[in-house]
Design an enzyme around this catalytic site. Sequence first.
Site, PDB file in Angstrom:
ATOM      1  N   THR A  31       9.281   2.309 -12.012  1.00 22.28           N
ATOM      2  CA  THR A  31      10.244   1.278 -11.599  1.00 22.28           C
ATOM      3  C   THR A  31      11.645   1.873 -11.550  1.00 22.28           C
ATOM      4  O   THR A  31      12.416   1.609 -10.615  1.00 22.28           O
ATOM      5  CB  THR A  31      10.185   0.071 -12.565  1.00 22.28           C
ATOM      6  OG1 THR A  31       8.820  -0.237 -12.838  1.00 22.28           O
ATOM      7  CG2 THR A  31      10.866  -1.148 -11.954  1.00 22.28           C
ATOM      8  N   ASP A  81      16.317   0.136 -17.303  1.00 25.11           N
ATOM      9  CA  ASP A  81      15.031   0.774 -17.585  1.00 25.11           C
ATOM     10  C   ASP A  81      13.902  -0.231 -17.380  1.00 25.11           C
ATOM     11  O   ASP A  81      14.120  -1.451 -17.387  1.00 25.11           O
ATOM     12  CB  ASP A  81      15.025   1.308 -19.032  1.00 25.11           C
ATOM     13  CG  ASP A  81      13.935   2.351 -19.269  1.00 25.11           C
ATOM     14  OD1 ASP A  81      13.166   2.653 -18.333  1.00 25.11           O
ATOM     15  OD2 ASP A  81      13.862   2.871 -20.399  1.00 25.11           O
ATOM     16  N   GLY A  82      12.705   0.291 -17.227  1.00 21.89           N
ATOM     17  CA  GLY A  82      11.513  -0.534 -17.127  1.00 21.89           C
ATOM     18  C   GLY A  82      10.938  -0.825 -18.503  1.00 21.89           C
ATOM     19  O   GLY A  82      11.549  -0.534 -19.533  1.00 21.89           O
ATOM     20  N   GLY A  95       7.374   3.314 -23.566  1.00 21.41           N
ATOM     21  CA  GLY A  95       6.872   4.637 -23.929  1.00 21.41           C
ATOM     22  C   GLY A  95       5.640   5.058 -23.166  1.00 21.41           C
ATOM     23  O   GLY A  95       5.097   6.135 -23.412  1.00 21.41           O
ATOM     24  N   GLU A 103      14.903   7.137 -24.531  1.00 17.30           N
ATOM     25  CA  GLU A 103      15.214   5.804 -23.996  1.00 17.30           C
ATOM     26  C   GLU A 103      15.913   4.958 -25.061  1.00 17.30           C
ATOM     27  O   GLU A 103      16.889   4.262 -24.780  1.00 17.30           O
ATOM     28  CB  GLU A 103      13.933   5.118 -23.523  1.00 17.30           C
ATOM     29  CG  GLU A 103      13.345   5.769 -22.284  1.00 17.30           C
ATOM     30  CD  GLU A 103      12.007   5.206 -21.868  1.00 17.30           C
ATOM     31  OE1 GLU A 103      11.633   5.401 -20.709  1.00 17.30           O
ATOM     32  OE2 GLU A 103      11.320   4.589 -22.693  1.00 17.30           O
TER      33      GLU A 103
HETATM   34  C1  5RP Z   1       8.662   5.307 -20.109  1.00 21.59           C
HETATM   35  C2  5RP Z   1       8.758   3.838 -20.212  1.00 21.59           C
HETATM   36  C3  5RP Z   1       8.704   3.044 -18.956  1.00 21.59           C
HETATM   37  O1  5RP Z   1       9.835   2.239 -18.883  1.00 21.59           O
HETATM   38  C4  5RP Z   1       7.484   2.177 -18.974  1.00 21.59           C
HETATM   39  O2  5RP Z   1       6.355   2.994 -19.212  1.00 21.59           O
HETATM   40  C5  5RP Z   1       7.318   1.433 -17.653  1.00 21.59           C
HETATM   41  O3  5RP Z   1       7.041   2.348 -16.643  1.00 21.59           O
HETATM   42  P1  5RP Z   1       6.747   1.909 -15.153  1.00 21.59           P
HETATM   43  O4  5RP Z   1       8.040   1.451 -14.576  1.00 21.59           O
HETATM   44  O5  5RP Z   1       6.205   3.170 -14.509  1.00 21.59           O
HETATM   45  O6  5RP Z   1       5.706   0.819 -15.201  1.00 21.59           O
HETATM   46  O7  5RP Z   1       8.900   3.259 -21.271  1.00 21.59           O
HETATM   47  O8  5RP Z   1       8.620   5.927 -21.363  1.00 21.59           O
END
Ligand code: 5RP
Length: 225
Positions: A31, A81-82, A95, A103
């Site tokens: 994301t 962040d996602g 994670g 993060e």
């Molecule tokens: C990475 C994370 C990401 O924010 C989480 O895994 C979501 O990822 P994605 O946007 O690919 O679904 O915590 O350590």
Amino acid sequence: MSPDALKALVARAALAYVEPGEIIGVGTGSTVNCFIDALATVRDRIPGAVSSSVATTQRLRAIGVPVFDANEVETLSVYIDGADEIDPRGYMIKGGGAALTREKIVAAQARRFVCIADQSKWVSTLGRFPLPVEVIPMATQRLMRQFAALGGQARLRLKDGQPLVTDNGQHILDVHGLTIDDPLAFESMVNNWPGVVTVGVFAHQRAHVCLLGTPEGVRTIAFEG
Ligand code: 5RP
């Protein structure tokens, strides 16, 4: 709408939280990769970013955004962040991309955490997604037993048949079968276990806003407090 289309939608919506002239914090994951693509269109508005992983640093540099060390910057206006899961209080599991430690560090520097996620990440209670925990390798077996005592099954995350090594040179446990009713207390407890680098519950560093991608459009959820 496909999950990828929903990710692109929330990624574009997050640009509204990028304040001109301010260094921003940038997370990690698919994301966030969409967000970095969107950021390319406005990259001249910001002096740069603090990054949460080697992968994100490479992507930011590729679009011409200068990347600052976290120690060079006191406060960030926003961290974007996602999440793997987010609940109605803004508490998250993160994670899945193994970047949780950096993060959490970058999130702690930001005045506002904007979580961008498609609707599949929205849960009433955290725990369906296996909880990532970054650990010092010599503590792995004892930590697995500690999670087992809580009813969880911890598995060492592998990559190409070998333990995955994080950007910090450590390992990841993924803990299945937990129901995390009190994320604040759970995060504090697990953080106190010797050998835990970071637990993937983000309750003390919860989201302030969630931009949730739904087929009807972006739902903006502001969390109280
Ligand atoms: C990475 C994370 C990401 O924010 C989480 O895994 C979501 O990822 P994605 O946007 O690919 O679904 O915590 O350590």
